[in-house]
Motif scaffolding. Structure first.
Motif, PDB file in Angstrom:
ATOM      1  N   ALA A  44     -38.427 -24.261 -45.248  1.00 33.53           N
ATOM      2  CA  ALA A  44     -38.406 -22.930 -44.631  1.00 33.53           C
ATOM      3  C   ALA A  44     -38.517 -22.960 -43.111  1.00 33.53           C
ATOM      4  N   SER A  45     -38.856 -24.102 -42.541  1.00 28.26           N
ATOM      5  CA  SER A  45     -39.115 -24.149 -41.099  1.00 28.26           C
ATOM      6  C   SER A  45     -37.862 -23.853 -40.272  1.00 28.26           C
ATOM      7  N   GLY A  46     -36.671 -24.143 -40.825  1.00 28.38           N
ATOM      8  CA  GLY A  46     -35.442 -23.918 -40.057  1.00 28.38           C
ATOM      9  C   GLY A  46     -34.881 -22.525 -40.215  1.00 28.38           C
ATOM     10  N   LEU A  47     -35.506 -21.672 -40.958  1.00 28.52           N
ATOM     11  CA  LEU A  47     -34.975 -20.340 -41.235  1.00 28.52           C
ATOM     12  C   LEU A  47     -35.390 -19.330 -40.174  1.00 28.52           C
ATOM     13  N   SER A  48     -34.481 -18.339 -39.936  1.00 33.67           N
ATOM     14  CA  SER A  48     -34.829 -17.235 -39.035  1.00 33.67           C
ATOM     15  C   SER A  48     -35.230 -16.037 -39.899  1.00 33.67           C
ATOM     16  N   PHE A  49     -36.487 -15.784 -39.999  1.00 39.05           N
ATOM     17  CA  PHE A  49     -36.992 -14.722 -40.879  1.00 39.05           C
ATOM     18  C   PHE A  49     -36.556 -13.345 -40.392  1.00 39.05           C
ATOM     19  N   GLU A  50     -36.421 -13.217 -39.052  1.00 38.71           N
ATOM     20  CA  GLU A  50     -35.991 -11.932 -38.498  1.00 38.71           C
ATOM     21  C   GLU A  50     -34.570 -11.608 -38.956  1.00 38.71           C
ATOM     22  N   GLU A  51     -33.703 -12.622 -38.911  1.00 35.71           N
ATOM     23  CA  GLU A  51     -32.310 -12.445 -39.321  1.00 35.71           C
ATOM     24  C   GLU A  51     -32.220 -12.178 -40.821  1.00 35.71           C
ATOM     25  N   LEU A  52     -33.027 -12.923 -41.577  1.00 35.21           N
ATOM     26  CA  LEU A  52     -33.024 -12.754 -43.038  1.00 35.21           C
ATOM     27  C   LEU A  52     -33.514 -11.359 -43.406  1.00 35.21           C
ATOM     28  N   TYR A  53     -34.546 -10.888 -42.713  1.00 34.65           N
ATOM     29  CA  TYR A  53     -35.087  -9.547 -42.973  1.00 34.65           C
ATOM     30  C   TYR A  53     -34.001  -8.502 -42.729  1.00 34.65           C
ATOM     31  N   ARG A  54     -33.219  -8.701 -41.594  1.00 41.39           N
ATOM     32  CA  ARG A  54     -32.178  -7.741 -41.240  1.00 41.39           C
ATOM     33  C   ARG A  54     -31.084  -7.721 -42.295  1.00 41.39           C
ATOM     34  N   ASN A  55     -30.747  -8.913 -42.814  1.00 40.24           N
ATOM     35  CA  ASN A  55     -29.721  -8.999 -43.861  1.00 40.24           C
ATOM     36  C   ASN A  55     -30.154  -8.254 -45.118  1.00 40.24           C
ATOM     37  N   MET A 112     -43.513 -15.603 -48.559  1.00 40.53           N
ATOM     38  CA  MET A 112     -42.391 -15.631 -47.608  1.00 40.53           C
ATOM     39  C   MET A 112     -41.251 -14.751 -48.102  1.00 40.53           C
ATOM     40  N   ILE A 113     -40.973 -14.859 -49.397  1.00 40.08           N
ATOM     41  CA  ILE A 113     -39.883 -14.058 -49.979  1.00 40.08           C
ATOM     42  C   ILE A 113     -40.227 -12.579 -49.870  1.00 40.08           C
ATOM     43  N   ARG A 114     -41.491 -12.237 -50.123  1.00 34.54           N
ATOM     44  CA  ARG A 114     -41.912 -10.840 -50.021  1.00 34.54           C
ATOM     45  C   ARG A 114     -41.733 -10.325 -48.593  1.00 34.54           C
ATOM     46  N   ASP A 115     -42.044 -11.170 -47.615  1.00 32.12           N
ATOM     47  CA  ASP A 115     -41.898 -10.752 -46.211  1.00 32.12           C
ATOM     48  C   ASP A 115     -40.438 -10.456 -45.874  1.00 32.12           C
ATOM     49  N   ILE A 116     -39.523 -11.318 -46.373  1.00 31.26           N
ATOM     50  CA  ILE A 116     -38.089 -11.134 -46.106  1.00 31.26           C
ATOM     51  C   ILE A 116     -37.594  -9.832 -46.744  1.00 31.26           C
ATOM     52  N   SER A 127     -38.224   3.803 -55.588  1.00 25.78           N
ATOM     53  CA  SER A 127     -37.282   4.837 -56.035  1.00 25.78           C
ATOM     54  C   SER A 127     -36.652   4.486 -57.381  1.00 25.78           C
ATOM     55  N   THR A 128     -36.571   3.206 -57.712  1.00 31.84           N
ATOM     56  CA  THR A 128     -35.952   2.795 -58.994  1.00 31.84           C
ATOM     57  C   THR A 128     -36.999   2.350 -60.016  1.00 31.84           C
ATOM     58  N   HIS A 129     -38.268   2.467 -59.619  1.00 33.11           N
ATOM     59  CA  HIS A 129     -39.389   2.113 -60.528  1.00 33.11           C
ATOM     60  C   HIS A 129     -39.323   0.655 -60.998  1.00 33.11           C
ATOM     61  N   ARG A 130     -38.945  -0.214 -60.096  1.00 40.15           N
ATOM     62  CA  ARG A 130     -38.917  -1.655 -60.411  1.00 40.15           C
ATOM     63  C   ARG A 130     -40.258  -2.286 -60.030  1.00 40.15           C
ATOM     64  N   THR A 131     -40.441  -3.509 -60.457  1.00 40.69           N
ATOM     65  CA  THR A 131     -41.672  -4.248 -60.149  1.00 40.69           C
ATOM     66  C   THR A 131     -41.577  -4.816 -58.740  1.00 40.69           C
ATOM     67  N   PRO A 132     -42.616  -4.614 -57.906  1.00 38.17           N
ATOM     68  CA  PRO A 132     -42.598  -5.173 -56.539  1.00 38.17           C
ATOM     69  C   PRO A 132     -42.388  -6.681 -56.559  1.00 38.17           C
ATOM     70  N   VAL A 133     -41.886  -7.207 -55.435  1.00 42.65           N
ATOM     71  CA  VAL A 133     -41.466  -8.621 -55.352  1.00 42.65           C
ATOM     72  C   VAL A 133     -42.593  -9.583 -55.736  1.00 42.65           C
ATOM     73  N   TYR A 134     -43.751  -9.413 -55.106  1.00 36.17           N
ATOM     74  CA  TYR A 134     -44.832 -10.384 -55.364  1.00 36.17           C
ATOM     75  C   TYR A 134     -45.262 -10.332 -56.829  1.00 36.17           C
ATOM     76  N   GLU A 135     -45.418  -9.093 -57.327  1.00 34.96           N
ATOM     77  CA  GLU A 135     -45.838  -8.929 -58.723  1.00 34.96           C
ATOM     78  C   GLU A 135     -44.777  -9.483 -59.671  1.00 34.96           C
ATOM     79  N   LEU A 136     -43.479  -9.289 -59.284  1.00 35.34           N
ATOM     80  CA  LEU A 136     -42.379  -9.833 -60.082  1.00 35.34           C
ATOM     81  C   LEU A 136     -42.494 -11.355 -60.164  1.00 35.34           C
TER      82      LEU A 136
END
Length: 734
Positions: A44-55, A112-116, A127-136
């Motif tokens: 994960a060190s080479g990833l741009s989290f800001e860019e991933l978040y925007r995507n 990390m995935i939850r942050d992205i 809005s779709t009543h799905r399970t949040p990322v971390y809980e999923l």
């Protein structure tokens, strides 16, 4: 119009331009999928989290949230299958280490995935009543890894095996255990309960069931309780180190049931080590441990309290009915006090000052102390022994302690008025002989009795002290009024004038006083009746004492302290060396029983035998002859000669006292009935009996039969009448 179209075009332009690109969603997801894979692969060190978040933001914004969510589930599931495989192949002790390591890595990846995907978490998922990322992520970990058919039973078995190893004394990695248990808890309390706790409690019950059987067969009660206490503490400690805090009550219940509750009866009644053995042998630590453990189980404390009560009653009953132990009243009461001290200490030290145990002790003492009808007399004799001035000097603090203990026994007495009768007699003897240890001690006890029973109980006792003080002033005045040297013509006389109502009522026992004494007695009578009009004096010779100066054969001189009866006997020997029993009886007219006791004291007690008797024997007979003992010697100048008398009352005296008590009770019962009826006006028989008993139990426990007789007497004297219809109903006649 064209400008309006232009404006519409500019608003829609950017959106439609992005949306129309059919490859936009796939391309963006590929970028995000690659990033998720890299995170799982620790790159994960080479990833741009800001860019991933925007995507991720743009995908949701442009309605591709469903694609993003389903892609996330697929990718995560795939990685979790790989993780499960790596955990499954881990062998032996490495298994838990691998699971713990993968769990830690998975948690980091999830964060990390939850942050992205934070924007998806905040908008699309609610809005779709799905399970949040971390809980999923946790749910997928639970279903894919923990509930894997190859992992789930193995994990449970490994955890239970480690607990078992720790129980049998082996060391385990508690930190690792704590992490794994925390993982189960993080996955949900039901996961912890179903995958571990439920079986853990079942296996613990089986373990302790077997162990308790081994303990009960090989240990005495004290050792068994120590082991049970140790096991309980171990389980509490285990919970604090690596189990859920809510498991503490559950595992404690298991240990308590298997080690304590299931063996309560056998433990308490265990031969040579159970509760009674502990009480008898002052095993405070063992009893304290039993109390603390038994209070944790249903009916544990009532059970040991009942066994204790049964033992106290049985022991007490034996104590108060054993003829051997009744021979010495002072020793009898001392045994009661020692037993009470011992049991008080047990309740204080071992039973945590438990009020219910203290109440059980009190009710037990009240039960057996009243089994002996002579308990009131014996307690008064004990007080007499402690307050009578003897050879031993006792501090005021010690006397107060003894008096407080006596009051404790006094409270248990149902016939307090019987105690009062005897106490009054004994107090009278102490005061008249000047042998009380201290007036303060005497008054202290009277204050305690007044506090316990009220003014009426002690008013006559206080009157006795008043008489003693008044008598001192009277004697001072008597001698001050003697003319010139007249006082030297007579023997020295000290008179105590006793008010008839305050002192114990006794038949006046007279005897023929020596001529030398009669003169000064008549002088005092003339003086007293001249000073106080409307009074009568009656000499109580059976209650007096005298000091005689005697010269024996070789000129040896002694001062003898004797009773008035003994003085009358000894003075006869001024006119002759030999006198028969009959001659002494005729000259003194002392009643036979008192005469025999007085002669026995003067002739048959070693070291006090100022008379000789023929024939020599311990008892005095009517054919005996008595001689002045010229050879009498003593190291002491002052010799006190007590009267040989049984400490306890004789049977006729006992009957007489009982009769007087019963007579004194009649007016008290009648007064109580009248008081009750005056306020209630109409009352049935049973309620009158209950009310009278309640009012009078401070002094004595009235007999229902006697109450009935007193009601009949009041009906005859027209204080009450029976209802004409209901014969058990009474009315007060004003």
């Amino acid at each position: 119009m064209s400008s309006q179209k232009k404006r519409n075009f500019t608003i829609e332009a950017f959106k439609h331009r992005v949306v129309v690109d059919p490859k936009y969603a796939d391309k963006t997801w590929k970028i995000l999928e690659h990033a998720i894979n890299e995170i799982y692969n620790h790159n994960a060190s080479g990833l741009s989290f800001e860019e991933l978040y925007r995507n991720a933001y743009n995908m949701v914004l442009h309605k591709f949230g469903e694609k993003l969510y389903s892609g996330l589930m697929t990718t995560m599931t795939s990685h979790l299958h790989e993780i499960a495989n790596s955990i499954e192949v881990a062998q032996g002790e490495v298994f838990l280490d691998e699971l713990n390591r993968k769990w830690t890595d998975n948690n980091k990846a999830l964060q990390m995935i939850r942050d992205i995907l934070m924007y998806m978490d905040r908008t699309f998922i609610p809005s779709t009543h799905r399970t949040p990322v971390y809980e999923l992520g946790l749910n997928l970990w639970r279903s894919t890894v923990i509930h894997s058919l190859k992992i789930q039973p193995r994990l449970q078995g490994t955890l239970l095996e480690l607990v078992h190893r720790e129980r049998i004394g082996e060391g385990i990695d508690r930190g690792l255990m704590r992490n794994i248990i925390k993982m189960l808890l993080d996955l949900g309390s039901t996961v912890y309960q179903e995958d571990f706790e439920k079986t853990f409690l079942e296996e613990s019950a089986a373990f302790y069931r077997g162990e308790s059987q081994q303990f009960i067969e090989s240990c005495d009660c004290g050792d068994y309780l120590k082991k049970a206490e140790t096991r309980l503490n171990e389980e509490i400690e285990r919970v604090s180190h690596y189990l859920d805090s809510k498991s503490e009550a559950k595992i404690c219940n298991v240990v308590e049931k298997e080690l304590i509750e299931n063996h309560m009866h056998r433990l308490v009644h265990m031969e040579n080590s159970g509760l009674v053995h502990m009480i008898v042998n002052d095993k405070y630590e063992d009893m304290g441990r039993m109390y603390c453990l038994f209070r944790r189980v249903p009916n544990g404390l009532p059970f040991i309290r009942d066994v204790m009560t049964s033992h106290i009653r049985e022991t007490g009953k034996h104590l108060v009915t054993d003829p051997e132990k009744l021979k010495d009243p002072v020793d009898f009461v001392q045994r009661l006090l020692d037993e009470k001290d011992k049991l008080d200490k047990i309740i204080h030290t071992a039973f945590n000052n438990d009020k219910t145990f203290q109440n059980a002790l009190n009710s037990s003492f009240e039960y057996f102390i009243n089994l002996n009808p002579r308990s009131p007399e014996f307690i008064s004799l004990f007080v007499d022994d402690k307050l009578r001035k003897g050879l031993k000097e006792v501090s005021e603090e010690d006397i107060e302690i003894v008096l407080d203990k006596v009051m404790m026994l006094f409270r248990y007495l149902q016939e307090k008025d019987v105690f009062e009768k005897y106490y009054k007699q004994h107090l009278a003897k102490r005061l008249l002989s000047g042998k009380t240890v201290s007036d303060d001690a005497e008054r202290s006890l009277i204050v305690k009795l007044k506090t316990e029973c009220g003014y009426q109980f002690t008013s006559k006792l206080e009157g006795m002290f008043t008489d003693m003080k008044t008598s001192q002033d009277t004697m001072q005045d008597f001698y001050d009024n003697m003319v010139g040297g007249e006082a030297s013509d007579y023997p020295s006389l000290t008179v105590q004038v006793l008010t008839t109502g305050s002192w114990p009522t006794q038949a006046s026992i007279t005897c023929n006083l020596p001529v030398e004494i009669l003169g000064v007695c008549d002088k005092f009578r003339t003086y007293y009746l001249g000073t106080h009009t409307g009074r009568r004096l009656s000499w109580q010779t059976n209650m007096g004492t005298a000091d005689l100066k005697v010269t024996f054969g070789k000129g040896q001189k002694h001062e003898l302290n004797v009773s008035t009866f003994q003085m009358c006997i000894l003075m006869l020997f001024n006119n002759g060396d030999r006198l028969t029993y009959k001659e002494i009886e005729q000259a003194t007219e002392i009643p036979a029983a008192d005469l025999k006791r007085s002669l026995q004291s003067l002739a048959c007690v070693k070291g006090k035998n100022v008379l000789r008797k023929e024939p020599m024997s311990k008892e005095v007979g009517e054919e005996d002859a008595f001689f002045f003992n010229e050879k009498f010697t003593s190291k002491l100048y002052k010799v006190k000669i007590g009267t040989v008398v049984a400490q306890k009352e004789s049977e006729p005296e006992k009957q007489e006292t009982r009769q007087r008590v019963e007579e004194d009770r009649k007016p008290q019962i009648e007064a109580a009935i009248v008081r009750i009826m005056k306020s209630r006006r109409v009352l049935d028989h049973n309620n009158i009996v209950a009310e009278v008993t309640k009012q009078l139990q401070v002094r004595f426990l009235p007999n229902p039969v006697v109450i009935k007789k007193r009601i009949e007497s009041l009906i005859e004297r027209e204080f009450l009448e029976r209802d004409k219809v209901d014969r058990k109903l009474y009315r007060y006649l004003a």
